[in-house]
Design an enzyme around this catalytic site. Structure first.
Site, PDB file in Angstrom:
ATOM      1  N   GLU A   1     100.582 -20.829  42.615  1.00 54.73           N
ATOM      2  CA  GLU A   1     100.656 -20.202  41.291  1.00 54.73           C
ATOM      3  C   GLU A   1     100.973 -21.230  40.221  1.00 54.73           C
ATOM      4  OE1 GLU A   1     103.435 -16.918  41.375  1.00 54.73           O
ATOM      5  OE2 GLU A   1     101.977 -15.631  42.406  1.00 54.73           O
TER       6      GLU A   1
ATOM      7  N   GLY B   1      99.487 -17.126  47.204  1.00 55.91           N
ATOM      8  CA  GLY B   1      98.825 -18.419  47.018  1.00 55.91           C
ATOM      9  C   GLY B   1      99.504 -19.225  45.924  1.00 55.91           C
TER      10      GLY B   1
ATOM     11  N   SER C   1      96.543 -14.764  43.386  1.00 59.58           N
ATOM     12  CA  SER C   1      96.836 -13.348  43.223  1.00 59.58           C
ATOM     13  C   SER C   1      95.568 -12.610  42.789  1.00 59.58           C
ATOM     14  CB  SER C   1      97.920 -13.170  42.163  1.00 59.58           C
ATOM     15  OG  SER C   1      98.150 -11.803  41.964  1.00 59.58           O
ATOM     16  N   GLY C   2      95.254 -11.543  43.516  1.00 60.63           N
ATOM     17  CA  GLY C   2      94.067 -10.754  43.183  1.00 60.63           C
ATOM     18  C   GLY C   2      92.801 -11.225  43.875  1.00 60.63           C
TER      19      GLY C   2
ATOM     20  N   SER D   1      99.492  -5.877  43.455  1.00 60.66           N
ATOM     21  CA  SER D   1      99.895  -7.230  43.832  1.00 60.66           C
ATOM     22  C   SER D   1     101.064  -7.217  44.814  1.00 60.66           C
ATOM     23  CB  SER D   1     100.291  -7.988  42.561  1.00 60.66           C
ATOM     24  OG  SER D   1     100.598  -9.311  42.883  1.00 60.66           O
ATOM     25  N   SER D   2     100.916  -7.935  45.924  1.00 61.21           N
ATOM     26  CA  SER D   2     102.007  -8.044  46.897  1.00 61.21           C
ATOM     27  C   SER D   2     103.073  -8.956  46.312  1.00 61.21           C
ATOM     28  CB  SER D   2     101.529  -8.674  48.209  1.00 61.21           C
ATOM     29  OG  SER D   2     100.270  -8.200  48.565  1.00 61.21           O
TER      30      SER D   2
ATOM     31  N   ASN E   1      96.769  -8.261  39.080  1.00 65.36           N
ATOM     32  CA  ASN E   1      96.311  -7.428  40.191  1.00 65.36           C
ATOM     33  C   ASN E   1      97.051  -6.096  40.153  1.00 65.36           C
ATOM     34  OD1 ASN E   1      95.592  -6.310  42.626  1.00 65.36           O
ATOM     35  ND2 ASN E   1      96.336  -8.015  43.901  1.00 65.36           N
TER      36      ASN E   1
ATOM     37  N   THR F   1      95.310  -9.317  50.790  1.00 68.12           N
ATOM     38  CA  THR F   1      95.855  -8.139  51.473  1.00 68.12           C
ATOM     39  C   THR F   1      94.732  -7.252  52.007  1.00 68.12           C
ATOM     40  OG1 THR F   1      97.816  -8.272  50.099  1.00 68.12           O
ATOM     41  CG2 THR F   1      97.415  -6.182  51.182  1.00 68.12           C
TER      42      THR F   1
HETATM   43  P1  ATP Z   1      98.232 -10.647  45.550  1.00 71.16           P
HETATM   44  O1  ATP Z   1      98.509 -12.085  45.832  1.00 71.16           O
HETATM   45  O2  ATP Z   1      98.499 -10.307  44.112  1.00 71.16           O
HETATM   46  O3  ATP Z   1      98.868  -9.711  46.486  1.00 71.16           O
HETATM   47  P2  ATP Z   1      95.737 -10.287  46.961  1.00 71.16           P
HETATM   48  O4  ATP Z   1      95.052 -11.585  47.195  1.00 71.16           O
HETATM   49  O5  ATP Z   1      96.483  -9.693  48.075  1.00 71.16           O
HETATM   50  O6  ATP Z   1      96.635 -10.442  45.652  1.00 71.16           O
HETATM   51  P3  ATP Z   1      94.295  -7.810  47.038  1.00 71.16           P
HETATM   52  O7  ATP Z   1      95.355  -6.886  46.625  1.00 71.16           O
HETATM   53  O8  ATP Z   1      93.944  -7.906  48.471  1.00 71.16           O
HETATM   54  O9  ATP Z   1      94.625  -9.264  46.447  1.00 71.16           O
HETATM   55  O10 ATP Z   1      92.946  -7.487  46.259  1.00 71.16           O
HETATM   56  C1  ATP Z   1      92.937  -7.112  44.901  1.00 71.16           C
HETATM   57  C2  ATP Z   1      91.920  -6.020  44.674  1.00 71.16           C
HETATM   58  O11 ATP Z   1      90.604  -6.519  44.885  1.00 71.16           O
HETATM   59  C3  ATP Z   1      92.037  -4.859  45.650  1.00 71.16           C
HETATM   60  O12 ATP Z   1      92.956  -3.909  45.196  1.00 71.16           O
HETATM   61  C4  ATP Z   1      90.624  -4.320  45.655  1.00 71.16           C
HETATM   62  O13 ATP Z   1      90.398  -3.504  44.544  1.00 71.16           O
HETATM   63  C5  ATP Z   1      89.772  -5.556  45.472  1.00 71.16           C
HETATM   64  N1  ATP Z   1      89.257  -6.074  46.767  1.00 71.16           N
HETATM   65  C6  ATP Z   1      89.706  -7.120  47.460  1.00 71.16           C
HETATM   66  N2  ATP Z   1      88.985  -7.319  48.580  1.00 71.16           N
HETATM   67  C7  ATP Z   1      88.054  -6.362  48.606  1.00 71.16           C
HETATM   68  C8  ATP Z   1      86.974  -6.007  49.496  1.00 71.16           C
HETATM   69  N3  ATP Z   1      86.749  -6.708  50.602  1.00 71.16           N
HETATM   70  N4  ATP Z   1      86.216  -4.959  49.178  1.00 71.16           N
HETATM   71  C9  ATP Z   1      86.445  -4.245  48.054  1.00 71.16           C
HETATM   72  N5  ATP Z   1      87.415  -4.520  47.169  1.00 71.16           N
HETATM   73  C10 ATP Z   1      88.217  -5.575  47.428  1.00 71.16           C
HETATM   74 MG    MG Z   2      98.366  -9.031  48.320  1.00 70.16          MG
END
Ligand code: ATP
Ligand code: MG
Length: 757
Positions: free
Chosen positions: A451, A449, A176-177, A225-226, A222, A181
């Site tokens: 956890e 992912g 997560s984070g 967070s999705s 996050n 996404t």
């Molecule tokens: P979760 O499992 O909680 O959904 P995730 O893996 O989908 O987490 P994201 O929401 O994609 O995580 O990313 C978390 C934060 O990290 C985003 O809101 C953004 O601020 C930052 N981030 C991620 N990737 C990038 C990138 N390529 N460029 C800039 N910022 C990024």
């Molecule tokens: Mg996500």
């Protein structure tokens, strides 16, 4: 030193990471000029060896510090010339500190992407990096940039889709984070740019703000967070244009609607609605400030720094327009959201000394009834009583306070989950691929992912089970298929062991004595409790090496990524996920159309999905498949779909737990690299022949480049002649019975010449 890059690597089991690395490093030449030394805090520091005598070495560090250390504790470092290579496969020494250092070296220069053989590693920058947009898209399309990138992965997927006529998938994983996404959106951006034209690509991109508003929330890990998994299948026509898409979602975290932890929020859309609804809508829905709603109050967190919820609301409405959700339907959606919020404020008064209750007929109850379109009295009955069938008689049982609260929350959760599903359906209708289903597709998977928290519950149990399945897919694809193919084709290749997680999957899936079966069985017993479930597990699974019973109601599973201890509290209730028939009947009698649709979907589902005697107990409850079983079914379907595609893997890495730019915690990164098998992949890819093509295909594809005629026209002779003409070195390929196998990068020159011709 560079020679060791091509030295054969030993065949070792992946089950012992520590031993693995010492085995590999022992292949390195004895002369250690630069070495890694592990500091007491676990971080690695680079030093120069001044002298070495027997078991002791003297090593000097940049700030002038000199230490005498045990030679065995030193791990060889790569020469400076290899600093920041864009594929870990190019490292001479492939040990953990070298990999960590290489990723960090690049990260410090905003080069967040690095290849690990066939896998793309993406380290979250937590800030805007100048790597995206049209110029970059064009550059990757024209191949004028070669550095690793999500765009490059998406580009390969498009090319392989048309070249091989096989569907593709981009599988994104990470904690997560970690950036899954965002990465998925970046990939979608590229596909939309290259496959755009029909306008449907614009709709596809607009599904993101909608699904994020309804399915994402601020958590401690996050801010966005999705709370659901997502597979989006993007279809292409024969001319390479996007023709439509289909979204499938997995296991939305329903419980968040009615409860969330301190510092976390419920789903974004609630705050967006309260902040952004125009005054007429506010009045119509009787909307109050976020702080007035019990469901939103618990987290004690109403805003996210840097996010304007009211602006987000405008964006979501615009996106709903784009995917053809009518204004009327949009208003019904907002009414459902308001109904959920008001439900959380419904309270009960105790009627007698048996704790029986009825709902207080205050503004909350009145608002809910108005918003869903039912009688206040009917709503009150549905929340405070339950109809039961005893023999041939229908009796009405009054609920106690705690039963009434559970019933109320179950209704709120169901309305929200149904709303989410309905929205996905609407989006899918809008994006539907026309009747002319010609083409191929590229699917992007963005799924939670692995956890492991201090306390792990049913949600982690399901998520980690899904990750076991995905890991097996990853293993199979990268290791098993690879090996089998070599062997089948008579290629001489040292066998490499890999950690097969089939044992752990069996622990989950085996019938009748697996975790899922036992959970379902216990869920069907009216008297089943979380402790009776825990005891049953301990009784039946104690000899399973992947399982360990713990004190009280807990148990531990040995996952591929480590051990996780689950607390069974709430398992049965979450798995049963009951909504009383009374509540469903209430929804089906509503004047508003959405509640009626929800009710009929719920009933349909129960009819379609019932396989066993689940939830017969209690008489009037709806019969439905358990949550875990439904999830397993979805997962199997997903795996089946993925199996028929060529996968591309992206592993997202979170460099710190603070969501802040510039900080790179080695220990945290290392643990993630180990979890997702990145290091293993590099090792295997480097010692193998990842590119392969049948003799026929190779001859057909490159035969016309031959400068001289070949005596025999059979594919194998033509192929060999091509290899000779292009001076491909013997150690760089192998000729199998049916296919040619190449080491990485060998086909490049041929493709370039072909494309120029
Ligand atoms: P979760 O499992 O909680 O959904 P995730 O893996 O989908 O987490 P994201 O929401 O994609 O995580 O990313 C978390 C934060 O990290 C985003 O809101 C953004 O601020 C930052 N981030 C991620 N990737 C990038 C990138 N390529 N460029 C800039 N910022 C990024
Ligand atoms: Mg996500």
């Amino acid at each position: 030193d560079l020679d060791s890059a091509t030295a054969p690597l030993p065949s070792v089991s992946t089950s012992n990471i520590e031993r693995r690395w010492s085995d590999i490093t022992s292949y390195a030449p004895k002369k250690k000029v630069q070495s890694w030394f592990q500091l007491p805090n676990g971080n690695w520091e680079l030093g120069k060896i001044i002298s070495s005598s027997g078991t002791e070495s003297v090593i000097s560090f940049p700030e002038g510090k000199v230490l005498k250390v045990n030679s065995d504790s030193l791990i060889p470092a790569n020469p400076d010339i290899l600093d920041g290579v864009d594929d870990l496969m190019q490292l001479s020494y492939l040990n953990e500190p070298s990999v960590l250092y290489n990723l960090q070296y690049r990260y410090n220069q905003d080069m967040i992407y690095t290849k690990a053989g066939p896998v793309l590693v993406a380290v979250n920058p937590f800030k805007a990096v100048p790597l995206y947009g049209n110029d970059y898209i064009q550059a990757y399309k024209n191949k004028s940039i070669e550095s690793p990138h999500v765009y490059a992965i998406a580009d390969t997927a498009i090319r392989e889709m048309s070249r091989d006529e096989v569907n593709q998938s981009i599988i994104i994983s990470g904690e997560s984070g970690a950036g899954k996404t965002e990465t998925a959106k970046i990939a979608m951006q590229y596909l939309a740019a290259l496959g755009g034209g029909s306008g449907i690509e614009y709709e596809i991109l607009k599904t993101n703000p909608i699904l994020e508003a309804f399915g994402n929330a601020k958590t401690l890990r996050n801010d966005n967070s999705s709370r659901f998994g997502k597979l989006i299948e993007i279809h292409f026509s024969e001319t390479g244009k996007i023709s439509g898409a289909k979204i499938q979602t997995f296991l939305l975290e329903k419980s968040r609607v009615v409860q969330c932890a301190e510092g976390e929020r419920s789903y974004h859309i609630f705050y967006q609605l309260c902040a952004g609804a125009p005054s007429a809508l506010k009045e119509k829905l009787n909307l109050k400030d976020v702080g007035e709603y019990n469901y939103l109050k618990q987290g004690n967190c109403y805003s996210i720094s840097g996010v304007d919820d009211s602006e987000q609301f405008r964006i979501v409405k615009e996106a709903l327009d784009v995917v053809h959700v009518s204004k009327e339907d949009q208003e019904s959606v907002f009414a459902m959201l308001a109904a959920v919020l008001w439900l959380g404020n419904v309270s009960f008064t105790i009627l007698d000394n048996e704790n029986h209750v009825e709902a207080v007929a205050d503004e909350s109850l009145i608002n809910v009834a108005k918003l869903i379109g039912c009688d206040i009295a009917d709503l009150n009955l549905a929340l405070s009583t339950r109809k039961m069938r005893v023999g041939n008689d229908n009796i009405v049982q009054k609920l106690t306070l705690s039963q009434a609260i559970v019933t109320r929350d179950a209704l709120a959760k169901s309305i929200y989950a149904c709303l989410f599903e309905w929205l996905v359906d609407q989006i899918n209708k809008s994006l539907a691929v026309g009747k002319r289903r010609t083409g191929r597709s590229i699917s992007i998977l963005d799924i939670y992912g692995f956890e492991s928290f201090d306390r792990n519950s049913f949600e982690q149990f399901c998520i980690n089970y899904a990750n076991e399945r995905l890991q097996q897919h990853f293993n199979r694809h990268l290791f098993k298929l690879e090996q089998e193919e070599y062997i089948q084709d008579g290629i001489d290749w040292a066998k490499v062991d890999f950690d097969d997680n089939q044992d752990c999957l069996n622990l989950f899936e085996k019938k009748p004595l697996g975790l899922l079966s036992l959970l379902d069985e216990e869920s069907t017993f009216p008297n089943g409790t979380d402790s009776s479930f825990a005891n049953k597990l301990k009784q039946h699974l104690k000899s399973n090496p992947c399982f360990r019973g713990e004190r009280e109601k807990a148990f531990t599973v040995s996952h591929f990524a480590g051990e996780v201890t689950y607390d069974t509290t709430g398992f049965l209730e979450k798995n049963r996920d009951l909504l009383h028939l009374d509540s469903i009947q209430l929804l089906s009698s509503c004047l508003c159309h959405l509640p009626r649709i929800f009710a009929s979907n719920m009933l349909n589902q129960s009819e379609k999905l019932v396989v066993g005697p689940l939830h017969k107990a209690g008489g009037a409850d709806s019969q439905k498949l358990s949550v875990a079983t439904k999830f397993k079914g979805q997962l199997f379907q997903l795996m089946q779909r993925l199996e028929s595609t060529t996968p591309h893997f992206i592993r997202c890495i979170k460099p710190n737990n603070l969501q802040s730019p510039g900080s790179y915690e080695q220990g945290l990164v290392l643990q993630q690299l180990r979890c997702c098998g990145v290091l293993e992949v590099v090792r295997i890819s480097r010692s193998g022949f990842p590119t392969r093509m049948s003799h026929q295909k190779f001859a057909r594809r490159y035969g016309f480049l031959l400068l001289e005629n070949v005596a025999s026209q059979d594919p194998l002779s033509v192929s060999v002649a091509i290899l000779h003409q292009f001076n491909i070195l013997p150690e760089m390929y192998q000729v199998g019975y049916t296919k040619l196998f190449f080491r990485t990068g060998q086909i490049g020159a041929l493709e370039d010449t072909r494309n120029r011709t």
